[in-house]
Design an enzyme around this catalytic site. Sequence first.
Site, PDB file in Angstrom:
ATOM      1  N   GLY A  10     -17.290   3.942 -22.557  1.00  0.00           N
ATOM      2  CA  GLY A  10     -16.752   4.105 -21.215  1.00  0.00           C
ATOM      3  C   GLY A  10     -17.528   5.061 -20.333  1.00  0.00           C
ATOM      4  N   GLN A  47      -1.327  18.251  -5.188  1.00  0.00           N
ATOM      5  CA  GLN A  47      -1.257  19.521  -5.924  1.00  0.00           C
ATOM      6  C   GLN A  47      -2.038  20.570  -5.131  1.00  0.00           C
ATOM      7  OE1 GLN A  47      -1.853  19.014 -10.330  1.00  0.00           O
ATOM      8  NE2 GLN A  47      -2.272  16.891  -9.756  1.00  0.00           N
ATOM      9  N   ASP A  53      10.377  12.618   5.480  1.00  0.00           N
ATOM     10  CA  ASP A  53      10.774  13.877   4.846  1.00  0.00           C
ATOM     11  C   ASP A  53      10.517  15.030   5.810  1.00  0.00           C
ATOM     12  OD1 ASP A  53       7.971  14.452   4.663  1.00  0.00           O
ATOM     13  OD2 ASP A  53       7.892  13.387   2.754  1.00  0.00           O
ATOM     14  N   LYS A  60      15.430  14.545   2.201  1.00  0.00           N
ATOM     15  CA  LYS A  60      15.587  13.980   0.854  1.00  0.00           C
ATOM     16  C   LYS A  60      15.507  15.076  -0.197  1.00  0.00           C
ATOM     17  CE  LYS A  60      10.639  12.926   0.282  1.00  0.00           C
ATOM     18  NZ  LYS A  60       9.613  11.892   0.146  1.00  0.00           N
ATOM     19  N   ASP A  90       3.850   8.385   7.925  1.00  0.00           N
ATOM     20  CA  ASP A  90       3.570   9.210   6.749  1.00  0.00           C
ATOM     21  C   ASP A  90       2.085   9.126   6.429  1.00  0.00           C
ATOM     22  OD1 ASP A  90       4.158  10.976   4.753  1.00  0.00           O
ATOM     23  OD2 ASP A  90       5.462   9.641   3.619  1.00  0.00           O
ATOM     24  N   THR A 143       4.897   4.945  -4.578  1.00  0.00           N
ATOM     25  CA  THR A 143       5.811   3.974  -5.200  1.00  0.00           C
ATOM     26  C   THR A 143       6.632   3.220  -4.162  1.00  0.00           C
ATOM     27  OG1 THR A 143       7.603   5.587  -5.412  1.00  0.00           O
ATOM     28  CG2 THR A 143       6.015   5.452  -7.231  1.00  0.00           C
ATOM     29  N   ALA A 144       6.587   3.678  -2.907  1.00  0.00           N
ATOM     30  CA  ALA A 144       7.327   3.086  -1.777  1.00  0.00           C
ATOM     31  C   ALA A 144       8.828   3.344  -1.865  1.00  0.00           C
ATOM     32  CB  ALA A 144       7.058   1.587  -1.647  1.00  0.00           C
ATOM     33  N   THR A 202      10.524   6.168  -1.159  1.00  0.00           N
ATOM     34  CA  THR A 202      10.997   6.903   0.018  1.00  0.00           C
ATOM     35  C   THR A 202      11.073   5.997   1.238  1.00  0.00           C
ATOM     36  OG1 THR A 202      10.104   9.007  -0.777  1.00  0.00           O
ATOM     37  CG2 THR A 202      10.508   8.819   1.583  1.00  0.00           C
TER      38      THR A 202
END
Length: 313
Positions: free
Chosen positions: A42, A100, A172, A195, A221, A226-227, A229
Amino acid sequence: MAYQVPEPKIFACTQSIELGEKIAASYGAELGKVQFSRYSDGEFQPSFEESIRGARIFIIGSTNPSSENLMEMLLMLDAAKRASARHITAVMPYFGWARQDRKDKPRVPIAAKLVAKMLETAGATRIITMDLHADQIQGFFEKPVDHLFASTLFLPYLKGLNLDNLCIASPDMGGSKRAYAYSKALECDVVICYKQRAKANVISHMELIGDVKGKNVVLADDMVDTAGTLTRAADLMMERGAVSVRAVTTHGLLSGDAYEKIEKSKLTELIVTDSIPVDKDKSKIKILSCADLFADVMHRVHHNTSISSKFLM
């Protein structure tokens, strides 16, 4: 005889080849030749198949996970540095690992800072990116950072829809600044979703601050993963009387079952850029290319002219 600045050379990491070709075409150049050799375990090795000695080069590549995308950018930067390129600009439409950006609990890394230092150590002399997850990430670099905004693409599109009773929404509290900037440009109201998360990517509770009854809502946004929200916010707003709900998100990560959630949701459409490869065959997803934006900024950087007109918000 006046000295003429030689034209730069443009290269792309493998996952950004399609976007790289669009950017190069918009710039008026051809994408440079890079060969990748891969070992059976790899490990891989990039090789520039043309001279870049003394040249300004742009390396295009988003660094969304998997970590191979980041590693590929780092190796190409190092190869360019060791091949004596004069200026090495990392063009990162999506700057990965940016969520992060601070210690939000004990004993965790600040990955965005680490990635910034790795890019500089590898050889980047300049960074061009778009819609960082947090503006302060620019301060993690000791090299110049050109932070572009996808609002230069989204605002003309939204204005072209000619929607009545338009309302901008933030999914948010952290995105309220972005929402207010959009509302100012579009001269409309703002609502905000509050939220609470049980854990990463899992929402335990959501509430709406503001009135959306009878309005065409646009959620703004920087990314959609993951959609969860966006789709939950769209459902909530339709329940509160919204006429329609759209979403503009710069980076379409769309992991897990995100595509299925979007297609089943009450979203009228999801508008994203091609900073990350997105499935073009989904009926509710509209893709706006950022190629012309990056090509223009790269041209201005190379010829040392102002790029302030690209900072709409």
